[in-house]
Design a protein around this motif. Structure first.
Motif, PDB file in Angstrom:
ATOM      1  N   TRP A   1      35.952  52.462  50.112  1.00  0.00           N
ATOM      2  CA  TRP A   1      36.050  50.986  49.943  1.00  0.00           C
ATOM      3  C   TRP A   1      36.844  50.521  51.180  1.00  0.00           C
ATOM      4  CZ3 TRP A   1      38.519  50.682  44.288  1.00  0.00           C
ATOM      5  CH2 TRP A   1      37.147  50.647  43.495  1.00  0.00           C
TER       6      TRP A   1
ATOM      7  N   SER B   1      38.008  43.917  42.601  1.00  0.00           N
ATOM      8  CA  SER B   1      37.083  43.138  43.410  1.00  0.00           C
ATOM      9  C   SER B   1      37.801  41.641  43.181  1.00  0.00           C
ATOM     10  CB  SER B   1      35.581  43.280  43.158  1.00  0.00           C
ATOM     11  OG  SER B   1      34.995  42.506  44.213  1.00  0.00           O
TER      12      SER B   1
ATOM     13  N   HIS C   1      39.506  39.375  46.454  1.00  0.00           N
ATOM     14  CA  HIS C   1      38.985  37.923  46.625  1.00  0.00           C
ATOM     15  C   HIS C   1      39.966  36.863  46.492  1.00  0.00           C
ATOM     16  CE1 HIS C   1      34.985  39.083  48.300  1.00  0.00           C
ATOM     17  NE2 HIS C   1      34.909  39.889  47.663  1.00  0.00           N
TER      18      HIS C   1
END
Length: 248
Positions: free
Chosen positions: A171, A238, A242
């Motif tokens: 990642w 995720s 964000h």
């Protein structure tokens, strides 16, 4: 009613487990001997760490010679960042306890058990050029740029690695290579004086937040940016990244 503030970082025992899982290199230190590099290591849930060392090493001979009593020892593990940074070391872990020889007739069985959790080609050398030893951990210390903390054997046994530990390296590499916009937005959360003239990289990610490495003109700084709440799965992780970056 007492309100408990949410955790913003992994607790120390969890950091020890995660750093040990990430570490590609480790050495075994015994009293009076030079440190011996290990070819395999696995910190297990039961509170010990299994290591493979050269079978003809002085350390292996000393431990085998100690019989059931074992020998006091320390294993040092080095957690390197999965990115090419100016200072690649993220954390050091020291596991202190007593190291014991694994009986010859149990070597291959233990190697097979280790391979189930940590497949490693060097396990094929066990019984030939390498020997497995087992260190029963009494205490552990983990150190990084935020300082050093210690935990007991009982705390280690009750902890697990971060749930995203195995995926973290990939990642971070993906974030660095393909999402400069996200890194730039995360960097805006840093103090302006740190950003000036600095190179900024993603250093770590876990269920509680993201850590950035700021390579400044004169020094490096590791800054942790906590999520609003811990992530439970890949989708929520995720979303948390964000949200933190302001892209959601």
């Amino acid at each position: 009613m007492t309100h408990v503030a949410p955790a913003v970082a992994p607790h120390t025992a969890e950091r020890v487990h995660s750093a040990s899982a990430h570490a590609e290199s480790a050495v075994l230190a015994l009293p009076g001997l030079d440190p011996v590099p290990t070819s395999v290591h696995l910190l297990r849930q039961c509170g010990d760490i299994v290591i493979a060392v050269p079978g003809d090493s002085t350390a292996a001979g000393l431990v085998v010679g100690c019989g059931a009593t074992g020998s006091p020892a320390v294993i040092e593990l080095t957690d390197h960042a999965p990115l090419p940074l100016r200072e690649p070391v993220r954390a050091l872990v020291w596991l202190r306890g007593w190291v014991h020889a694994v009986p010859a007739n149990s070597q291959r069985a233990l190697a097979t058990a280790v391979a189930e959790d940590h497949p490693h080609p060097a396990l094929l050398d066990v019984g030939h050029t390498a020997i497995l030893l087992r260190l029963v951990v009494d205490s552990a210390v983990v150190a990084d740029t935020s300082g050093a903390d210690s935990v007991s054997r009982e705390q280690l046994r009750a902890a697990r690695p971060d749930p995203f530990c195995a995926l973290e390296g990939a990642w971070l590499q993906h974030l660095e290579a393909d999402h400069a916009d996200v890194i730039d937005r995360l960097a805006r959360l840093l103090p302006p004086d740190l950003r000036r003239g600095a190179l900024i990289h993603p250093l770590a990610i876990d269920r509680y937040g993201v850590t950035l490495r700021v390579e400044g003109v004169d020094a490096d700084h590791d800054i942790r940016l906590p999520f609003l709440s811990p992530a439970d799965d890949i989708e929520s992780l995720s979303r948390a990244v964000h949200t933190l970056a302001g892209t959601h």
